[in-house]
Design an enzyme around this catalytic site. Structure first.
Site, PDB file in Angstrom:
ATOM      1  N   HIS A 115       7.150 -71.610 125.827  1.00 44.13           N
ATOM      2  CA  HIS A 115       8.482 -71.683 126.435  1.00 44.13           C
ATOM      3  C   HIS A 115       8.205 -72.178 127.860  1.00 44.13           C
ATOM      4  O   HIS A 115       7.491 -71.486 128.600  1.00 44.13           O
ATOM      5  CB  HIS A 115       9.112 -70.286 126.417  1.00 44.13           C
ATOM      6  CG  HIS A 115      10.497 -70.186 126.961  1.00 44.13           C
ATOM      7  ND1 HIS A 115      11.369 -69.183 126.575  1.00 44.13           N
ATOM      8  CD2 HIS A 115      11.172 -70.936 127.875  1.00 44.13           C
ATOM      9  CE1 HIS A 115      12.516 -69.327 127.224  1.00 44.13           C
ATOM     10  NE2 HIS A 115      12.416 -70.379 128.021  1.00 44.13           N
ATOM     11  N   GLN A 151       1.830 -75.133 133.401  1.00 40.22           N
ATOM     12  CA  GLN A 151       0.783 -75.396 132.412  1.00 40.22           C
ATOM     13  C   GLN A 151       1.532 -75.903 131.173  1.00 40.22           C
ATOM     14  O   GLN A 151       2.121 -75.111 130.440  1.00 40.22           O
ATOM     15  CB  GLN A 151      -0.028 -74.125 132.156  1.00 40.22           C
ATOM     16  CG  GLN A 151      -0.594 -73.566 133.474  1.00 40.22           C
ATOM     17  CD  GLN A 151      -1.758 -72.622 133.296  1.00 40.22           C
ATOM     18  OE1 GLN A 151      -2.862 -72.914 133.722  1.00 40.22           O
ATOM     19  NE2 GLN A 151      -1.510 -71.494 132.668  1.00 40.22           N
ATOM     20  N   HIS A 203       5.164 -71.482 137.273  1.00 44.52           N
ATOM     21  CA  HIS A 203       4.520 -70.379 137.988  1.00 44.52           C
ATOM     22  C   HIS A 203       4.751 -70.584 139.486  1.00 44.52           C
ATOM     23  O   HIS A 203       4.485 -71.667 140.012  1.00 44.52           O
ATOM     24  CB  HIS A 203       2.999 -70.396 137.760  1.00 44.52           C
ATOM     25  CG  HIS A 203       2.581 -70.110 136.357  1.00 44.52           C
ATOM     26  ND1 HIS A 203       2.174 -68.860 135.947  1.00 44.52           N
ATOM     27  CD2 HIS A 203       2.485 -70.905 135.264  1.00 44.52           C
ATOM     28  CE1 HIS A 203       1.836 -68.901 134.665  1.00 44.52           C
ATOM     29  NE2 HIS A 203       2.019 -70.137 134.225  1.00 44.52           N
ATOM     30  N   GLY A 238      -3.584 -74.795 129.424  1.00 40.59           N
ATOM     31  CA  GLY A 238      -3.633 -73.346 129.660  1.00 40.59           C
ATOM     32  C   GLY A 238      -2.361 -72.613 129.276  1.00 40.59           C
ATOM     33  O   GLY A 238      -2.247 -71.408 129.497  1.00 40.59           O
ATOM     34  N   GLN A 239      -1.390 -73.321 128.693  1.00 44.77           N
ATOM     35  CA  GLN A 239      -0.127 -72.656 128.323  1.00 44.77           C
ATOM     36  C   GLN A 239      -0.356 -71.716 127.141  1.00 44.77           C
ATOM     37  O   GLN A 239      -0.918 -72.108 126.125  1.00 44.77           O
ATOM     38  CB  GLN A 239       0.928 -73.716 127.953  1.00 44.77           C
ATOM     39  CG  GLN A 239       2.278 -73.119 127.586  1.00 44.77           C
ATOM     40  CD  GLN A 239       3.325 -74.200 127.254  1.00 44.77           C
ATOM     41  OE1 GLN A 239       2.992 -75.362 127.053  1.00 44.77           O
ATOM     42  NE2 GLN A 239       4.572 -73.795 127.186  1.00 44.77           N
ATOM     43  N   THR A 240       0.072 -70.472 127.313  1.00 40.70           N
ATOM     44  CA  THR A 240      -0.040 -69.513 126.205  1.00 40.70           C
ATOM     45  C   THR A 240       1.336 -69.159 125.639  1.00 40.70           C
ATOM     46  O   THR A 240       1.448 -68.881 124.450  1.00 40.70           O
ATOM     47  CB  THR A 240      -0.734 -68.208 126.654  1.00 40.70           C
ATOM     48  OG1 THR A 240      -0.009 -67.654 127.753  1.00 40.70           O
ATOM     49  CG2 THR A 240      -2.169 -68.452 127.065  1.00 40.70           C
ATOM     50  N   VAL A 241       2.356 -69.137 126.474  1.00 43.40           N
ATOM     51  CA  VAL A 241       3.711 -68.814 125.995  1.00 43.40           C
ATOM     52  C   VAL A 241       4.446 -70.127 125.743  1.00 43.40           C
ATOM     53  O   VAL A 241       4.577 -70.957 126.657  1.00 43.40           O
ATOM     54  CB  VAL A 241       4.476 -67.938 127.018  1.00 43.40           C
ATOM     55  CG1 VAL A 241       5.884 -67.650 126.515  1.00 43.40           C
ATOM     56  CG2 VAL A 241       3.730 -66.637 127.283  1.00 43.40           C
ATOM     57  N   HIS A 277       7.653 -72.815 131.556  1.00 47.42           N
ATOM     58  CA  HIS A 277       7.811 -71.916 132.701  1.00 47.42           C
ATOM     59  C   HIS A 277       7.059 -72.457 133.901  1.00 47.42           C
ATOM     60  O   HIS A 277       5.967 -73.003 133.774  1.00 47.42           O
ATOM     61  CB  HIS A 277       7.358 -70.484 132.383  1.00 47.42           C
ATOM     62  CG  HIS A 277       6.022 -70.400 131.728  1.00 47.42           C
ATOM     63  ND1 HIS A 277       5.806 -70.699 130.407  1.00 47.42           N
ATOM     64  CD2 HIS A 277       4.801 -70.064 132.236  1.00 47.42           C
ATOM     65  CE1 HIS A 277       4.527 -70.539 130.113  1.00 47.42           C
ATOM     66  NE2 HIS A 277       3.893 -70.164 131.207  1.00 47.42           N
TER      67      HIS A 277
HETATM   68  W1  AMW Z   1       1.121 -69.660 130.639  1.00 49.20           W
HETATM   69  O1  AMW Z   1      -0.546 -69.276 130.452  1.00 49.20           O
HETATM   70  O2  AMW Z   1       1.811 -69.753 129.176  1.00 49.20           O
HETATM   71  O3  AMW Z   1       1.313 -70.967 131.696  1.00 49.20           O
HETATM   72  O4  AMW Z   1       1.711 -68.292 131.471  1.00 49.20           O
HETATM   73  C1  AMW Z   1       2.302 -67.186 130.825  1.00 49.20           C
HETATM   74  C2  AMW Z   1       2.601 -66.180 131.890  1.00 49.20           C
HETATM   75  O5  AMW Z   1       3.521 -65.264 131.389  1.00 49.20           O
HETATM   76  C3  AMW Z   1       1.391 -65.398 132.341  1.00 49.20           C
HETATM   77  O6  AMW Z   1       1.358 -65.360 133.758  1.00 49.20           O
HETATM   78  C4  AMW Z   1       1.622 -64.006 131.749  1.00 49.20           C
HETATM   79  O7  AMW Z   1       1.067 -62.974 132.542  1.00 49.20           O
HETATM   80  C5  AMW Z   1       3.133 -63.962 131.721  1.00 49.20           C
HETATM   81  N1  AMW Z   1       3.754 -63.117 130.700  1.00 49.20           N
HETATM   82  C6  AMW Z   1       3.530 -63.159 129.372  1.00 49.20           C
HETATM   83  N2  AMW Z   1       4.343 -62.296 128.732  1.00 49.20           N
HETATM   84  C7  AMW Z   1       5.106 -61.710 129.681  1.00 49.20           C
HETATM   85  C8  AMW Z   1       6.121 -60.722 129.645  1.00 49.20           C
HETATM   86  N3  AMW Z   1       6.512 -60.158 128.493  1.00 49.20           N
HETATM   87  N4  AMW Z   1       6.693 -60.339 130.795  1.00 49.20           N
HETATM   88  C9  AMW Z   1       6.288 -60.896 131.973  1.00 49.20           C
HETATM   89  N5  AMW Z   1       5.323 -61.834 132.077  1.00 49.20           N
HETATM   90  C10 AMW Z   1       4.738 -62.242 130.942  1.00 49.20           C
END
Ligand code: AMW
Length: 156
Positions: free
Chosen positions: A95, A84, A99, A90-93, A97
């Site tokens: 950084h 994402q 999936h 849909g990216q929330t973090v 990554h």
């Molecule tokens: W993204 O919506 O940014 O594509 O996905 C973020 C993913 O990181 C999600 O699946 C979420 O459950 C996971 N996540 C967020 N924080 C942590 C964490 N501290 N440890 C493990 N997984 C995490």
């Protein structure tokens, strides 16, 4: 292995399955399916376009390696592999990554619902600490996957 950064999160060594020269793999605190893991570059850049070629190469070689392991370990027969890339995707973090989600026959009534789940499972209103797995459960899964990795030939 010391603590690693995943965006704003500090990831304990116990939750890390694998670390390479430029990437690492962690277990998910809120998996969409059993065995849903995340592959990240060590350098905490936000977007896929920010990665250098050697980082892209390492990220995807690492993804290929761990994907085999989770597919086998969780008794799956296919994989959904997804990035994402940006908030509208849909990216929330913030950084990069990848999936990796092991798939089984009939795991979703509508096969592509997995993408909806992926997009919404960690949205703020749904992502409360009570919905996260315990540190102990995550550490146990990471340890089992580290062990399984030892039995696999590397792809380099
Ligand atoms: W993204 O919506 O940014 O594509 O996905 C973020 C993913 O990181 C999600 O699946 C979420 O459950 C996971 N996540 C967020 N924080 C942590 C964490 N501290 N440890 C493990 N997984 C995490």
């Amino acid at each position: 292995m010391s603590c690693l950064r995943f965006g704003q999160h500090v990831i304990k060594a116990s939750a890390v399955i694998l670390q390479t020269d430029l990437s690492f793999v962690l277990v998910n605190r809120k998996p969409v399916v059993p065995g849903h893991v995340l592959v990240c570059p060590l350098r905490p850049v936000e977007r896929f376009r920010d990665l250098r070629p050697d980082e892209v190469s390492d990220l995807f070689r690492t993804t290929q390696r761990i994907a085999n392991v989770v597919e086998e370990h969780f008794g799956a027969s296919s994989l959904t592999i997804s990035i994402q890339d940006g908030p509208e995707a849909g990216q929330t973090v913030k950084h990069v990554h990848v999936h990796v989600l092991p798939r089984k026959p009939g795991d979703f009534e509508r096969n592509d619902s997995i993408y909806e789940q992926l997009q919404k499972h960690d949205r703020e209103e749904e992502d409360c600490p009570s919905s996260w797995r315990s540190e102990a459960a995550m550490a146990a899964e990471a340890a089992a996957l580290r062990k399984q990795l030892e039995t696999q030939p590397t792809n380099r």
